[in-house]
Design a protein around this motif. Sequence first.
Motif: not given
Lengths: 224, 288
Positions: B62-64, B86-104, B223-228
């Motif tokens: 995912d990182i590569d 903690g990832i989805i709450p972080g994206l919801q609040s806008g503290l994180l812009q993006m996340a990769v976590a092998g997220m289905s 899997y997709g890349i999650a974006v706020s």
Amino acid sequence: MSHISVIVDSIPMLLKGLWMTLQYSILGIVLSIPFGLFAGLGKLSRFILCRVMANLYIEMFRGTPLLVQILFMYAGLPLVLPVQQWFGSFYLVIAATLTLALNEGAYIGEIVRGGIVSIHKGQRDAGYSLGMNRRILLWCVVMPQAFRRMIPPLVNQFAQTIKDTSLLAVVAGAELIYTGQILIAKTFLAFQFWTIIAGIYFVMIYSLTRCASYLEKKLGIAKR
Amino acid sequence: MKKIGYCLFISIFSVLLLGCHQSNHDQNLEAIDENQEIIVAADISFPPFETTDDHGNPTGFDIDLLKAIAEKEHLNLKFKPMQFNGIIPGLQSGLLQMAVAGMSITKARGENVNFSDAYYFSGLTFIAKKNSHNRPIKKEKDVSRLVQGNIIATKKGTSSVTLLETQPGVTQVRQFDTIDDAYNLLATGGADMVLFDNPVNITFLKSHPNYHVMSPVLTGEYYGIAVSRAYPDLLNKVNSGLAAIRQEGIYKEIYAKYFGQNEEGLVSTRVTPNQAIHQGNASKITHG
């Protein structure tokens, strides 16, 4: 509003989590009292072996974080001892309450010792001069007075125990924090659920401190 | 008693207020400029997708992949290791812009965050100790028999949990912050089986020869890349970057680096999040 219905639907799960938290707290508090008495009285004992053991116990449990103790008991120890095979699925509750009780017991030990040594030496001298032996002197003269002084710090410690149960979430203890994490993972309502859970903890601990101040009034401590 | 009532009132009231709280974020959508640092959450307990190298830096498929996308789109990424739940709450609040976590890519998650096009096709498997009393199953429909009376460990808030919730016979599900804790419970005998994403299970089996796979690959999830949701601009850039590296063969190169010749997980054509939700056969097992 859909949020409200999601929260209403999660009430049974929250209650289940609350029940587990109460179970861990009550078992932890009840079991910590004998450990605390052992540690407190042990430290004041005439016998060196008792003193060494009590000291070792207190220092061990006060000198390491509770989280480490929980992880050691639940994730570490079972790798070298077949405890999971001995106790099966009860091992989680056993390990959790025992670790909590041992940890809180170490702190209660110091509270007990502090309470006892705070009783004036004259009380002991008076008891001896009336021909009391050590045991009667301790339980009938010193302890009743010491207990009244121990109440405030004990209540503090019990409130701490309730809060410490939240650490059990890391070993899937199924208590309130764990339930909250699960619910949030499902519903994504982090703000709402953490608010509710904070409220539940507050109500629990507030009721405990109210009971304690009632007890203090009854025993006439506050009036002095 | 009055005071307790008061506190309850405050708690409930603040919850009620929430409708307003969350909709705020949708209104101030932010554009991303080239120099802005984009914070990307990565759940680093998910090998071979995200893990850490010897120096503690995030590494993995995912990182590569994301680094390659960033290079194409001139994005300035900063990886931030985080726990999965903690990832989805972080994206919801806008503290994180993006996340990769092998997220289905799932419907429920899709309602709370934006997903990029799919970049990996995965599924779930059960694993157990080789000497356990449970026998491996061959067909998906036997799952309910397999889970009967067993304690199953997995990771909090994952698609494995969703699958287990729909199985009637499950006695106990133990959910942990990281999958390593679940594997540890399996090792100590506290759990009978672990249900988790197949590629991660396979990675575990490579270093643990006395465990084996108990089931065929269940479900099928992308899997997709999650974006706020606060950064729709960023979502477009990620998608065009992904399309570019796919076309130039960079995607396949990175894939081969981590998964070799096995092309089960390769997503060689564009699969939008909507298609991912509908084509993924996650629904096949969960609802029937």
